[in-house]
Design an enzyme around this catalytic site. Structure first.
Site, mmCIF file in Angstrom:
data_model
loop_
_atom_site.group_PDB
_atom_site.id
_atom_site.type_symbol
_atom_site.label_atom_id
_atom_site.label_comp_id
_atom_site.label_asym_id
_atom_site.label_seq_id
_atom_site.Cartn_x
_atom_site.Cartn_y
_atom_site.Cartn_z
ATOM 1 N N TYR A 553 0.832 -1.197 0.000
ATOM 2 C CA TYR A 553 0.000 0.000 0.000
ATOM 3 C C TYR A 553 0.878 1.263 0.000
ATOM 4 C CZ TYR A 553 -3.474 3.436 1.489
ATOM 5 O OH TYR A 553 -4.275 4.537 1.568
ATOM 6 N N LYS A 557 1.282 4.085 -3.043
ATOM 7 C CA LYS A 557 0.917 5.500 -2.899
ATOM 8 C C LYS A 557 2.130 6.402 -3.149
ATOM 9 C CE LYS A 557 -3.468 5.089 -1.954
ATOM 10 N NZ LYS A 557 -4.485 5.568 -2.898
#
Ligand code: ZN
Length: 656
Positions: A553, A557
């Site tokens: 994750y 990002k």
């Protein structure tokens, strides 16, 4: 044409005004009689005022109401005696007339009565109905239309030659009615405009309208055809990029962005493919009040520059010498007839583009039927100019106040069915944008259920689905101005030493690759955005302050943030701005169930409320907060900002 009167339905409406509401709605149900605010109706009643005097009142349709959905408050009551006195004046300017109407209402807060109020007042019948029925305007817009009307109706109607709506028309109608009326009179035909019917009861007046219009339909059927066949088949999907190019040109001509809508059904394609299309489409609208929505003429093909030049010539030719060139309306077309793109309509909103489409959909039938009756012949350019530049219409256009921030613009939001994405759709809609809403949840297709949202089910991780969704979305509104990269997954709780390659690739696919693909595919549209393209990416606090157990994750990002920085460098020259938000502590989203929240709070030894506000400002951050900032990032406040990264997290000590 059949009467829709139903005794059981009628029982639900009380009194004279109630039945006026009922039969007005019956007229409104039939789009061949009444279309988008066309037509008006009235009833004359007696009422005792506050000081005990009985007054005769005209309850007439007020502005802003459509007959289809009208209700009692849509019928302002005006003092009848005064209206009849006004009708006897030699002249009255239209602004003066509107002032008199407003000043003689019984309720100061009621809507402005129809400009045809005085005309309704002078007709000595309790109920008066007025429509711009397709069949009547078809017959009157042909050579010898007057003779045809006489042939159809004999002496049952009073016939009034065309003059513009307003006081002069009311006065002329009163004079002609007195001159031509007889024992059989049940209606009045206004050449090139529409028809009135009247009667002692709501039902009588309504059914006379149905009968009169039916007679015109029968005449058309006998002398040409009423039921039309279409020779060209419907066409499939439109080329969205060609549509977006046209939208850019039209918006430039208008001076503000417009949404486009393409219709390529058998009717539109058959009309466009006619060999005489360029001739029959270049005369004028079916009834003068359409000119406000459709402009006098459609654009044939895509040469917007030539259309604008022709519009300027038309303005200069008919505008009085003293008229300031600044008073020229925007010269952009609202209806475009193109062999490839179909019947395209333009509007400041998806709703407006649809209204224009509905009007032109009827206009095509009217023109084709009139051609079979001996030739379509619309009003003169001068008459249409006078209508387009009528004081009262201009005043309406000037009203309305400040337009919504994103009027005429289109936004695409991914992950739009819930949480931040759904809130982004709402923030965009609140600012007047049309929205293409993508989500993997099939519920997205019906979630918003409004004409300015196209909901498309799409798994962003599937490149072909993503491309198809973008094409479909851009086709529905004519392009794309703003892109909100929101869809993503957060599969927490897995350390590097146990992270599978499949899981890594799955997260990267959705959170990173999908956004790169969407940006790449959206670029040609964003480049054509009339006010410049804008992209907002949902980054994360985790990029600036990562935690253990979320490497895929956090890395996705971080990489997304880097993509936006590079894109800002590459696309600045195309006037596309790209900014990134780093939200945190947004707990009103799907992944944060009560159980998950309680578990995380326990993990930190906090209550749920303490956990939700564990930031510097001790505040809760909602999806709505993030969505509002997303929308504002696309607005003028940030017009000169690109490649910015904004935290929206209530303040995080590790980020600070
Ligand atoms: Zn009218």
């Amino acid at each position: 044409m059949k009467s829709l009167w139903d005794d059981n339905e009628a029982k639900q409406y009380e009194g004279d005004l109630g039945l006026r509401v009922y039969t007005s709605r019956l007229l409104g149900r039939d789009t061949s009689l009444v279309l988008h605010g066309g037509g008006n109706t009235s009833v004359k009643i007696k009422q005792t005022n506050l000081v005990g005097e009985e007054e005769d009142l005209l309850c007439v349709k007020g502005s802003g109401w459509d007959l289809e959905s009208i209700d009692v408050p849509g019928f302002p009551a005006v003092k009848l005696d005064h209206l009849i006195k006004l009708a006897k004046l030699e002249s009255l300017s239209d602004p003066q007339m509107v002032n008199e109407l407003r000043a003689h209402m019984t309720n100061a807060g009621a809507p402005t009565p129809s400009v045809e109020a005085i005309l309704h007042a002078t007709l000595p019948y309790k109920y008066v109905d007025h429509t711009h029925a397709d069949a009547v305007v078809t017959v009157t817009n042909t050579p010898n239309g007057l003779d045809k009307i006489k042939q159809i109706y004999g002496d049952t109607v009073v016939i009034v030659p065309y003059i513009m709506p307003g006081f002069d028309l009311a006065r002329l109608c009163a004079i002609e009615f007195e001159r031509q009326r007889n024992d059989h009179t049940i209606g009045m035909v206004l050449m090139n405009h529409g028809i009135f019917s009247f009667g002692d009861t709501a039902r009588e007046s309504y059914e006379r309208m149905v009968r009169l219009v039916g007679m015109a339909e029968d005449y058309i059927q006998e002398h040409g055809t009423w039921t039309l066949d279409y020779d060209s088949p419907a066409q499939g999907t439109v080329d969205p990029l060609a549509l977006a190019q046209l939208r850019r040109d039209i918006s430039k001509a208008a001076g503000f962005p417009l949404v486009l809508r393409s219709q390529r059904d058998a009717k539109a394609m058959s009309f466009i493919n006619r060999s005489d299309m360029a001739k029959i489409s270049q005369q004028g609208p079916a009834t003068p009040d359409h000119v406000i929505r459709t402009k006098r003429l459609p654009l044939v093909g895509r040469d917007v520059k030539k259309y604008v030049a022709d519009y300027k010539t038309y303005f200069e030719q008919y505008a009085p010498q003293a008229r300031d060139p600044k008073t020229m309306l925007d010269p952009a077309p609202r209806v475009i007839l193109d062999r490839e793109l179909g019947m395209v309509t333009a509007g400041k909103s998806a709703k407006e583009a649809k209204i224009v489409a509905d009007i032109y959909d009827h206009t095509m039938d009217i023109i084709v039927r009139a051609e079979l009756l001996g030739g379509w012949q619309a009003l003169s350019a001068k008459d249409l100019f006078d209508m387009e530049y009528w004081d009262l219409e201009q005043a309406k256009l000037r009203k309305g106040g400040k337009p919504p921030l994103f009027q005429g613009e289109v936004a695409l939001v991914t992950g739009a069915a819930s949480g931040i994405g759904r809130a982004c759709v709402e923030s965009m809609l609140a600012r007047g944008a049309a929205v293409i809403a993508l989500d993997v949840d099939p519920g997205i297709e019906t979630l918003f259920d409004r004409s300015d949202v196209t909901g498309i089910q799409c798994d962003v991780a599937d490149e072909s689905q993503l491309k198809a969704a973008l094409k479909q979305g851009a086709s529905s509104f004519g392009g794309l101005d703003m892109l909100v990269l929101n869809a993503g997954v957060f599969p927490g709780g897995c350390r590097i030493d146990s992270l599978s390659s499949e899981e890594w690739r799955r997260v990267m696919n959705i959170n990173l690759d999908a956004n790169l693909i969407l940006m790449r595919e959206a670029y040609p549209y964003l480049k054509l955005a009339p006010k410049g393209g804008r992209v907002v990416a949902m980054g994360s606090k985790n990029f600036l302050a990562p935690g253990p157990g979320a490497v895929a994750y956090s890395a996705s990002k971080a990489a997304l943030t880097q993509i936006t920085r590079v894109a800002a460098l590459e696309w600045g020259v195309d006037n596309i701005r790209i900014n990134t938000l780093h939200p945190d502590c947004v707990f009103d989203t799907g992944i944060w169930t009560d159980e998950v929240l309680a578990a995380r709070a326990r993990h930190y030894g906090l209550t749920v409320d303490e956990y939700k506000t564990k930031n510097v400002l001790k505040t809760e951050v909602t999806s709505h907060d993030v969505a509002e900032l997303t929308a504002e990032l696309c607005g003028p406040l940030f017009a000169k900002t690109t490649a910015a990264q904004l935290p929206i997290d209530g303040g995080n000590e590790r980020v600070i």
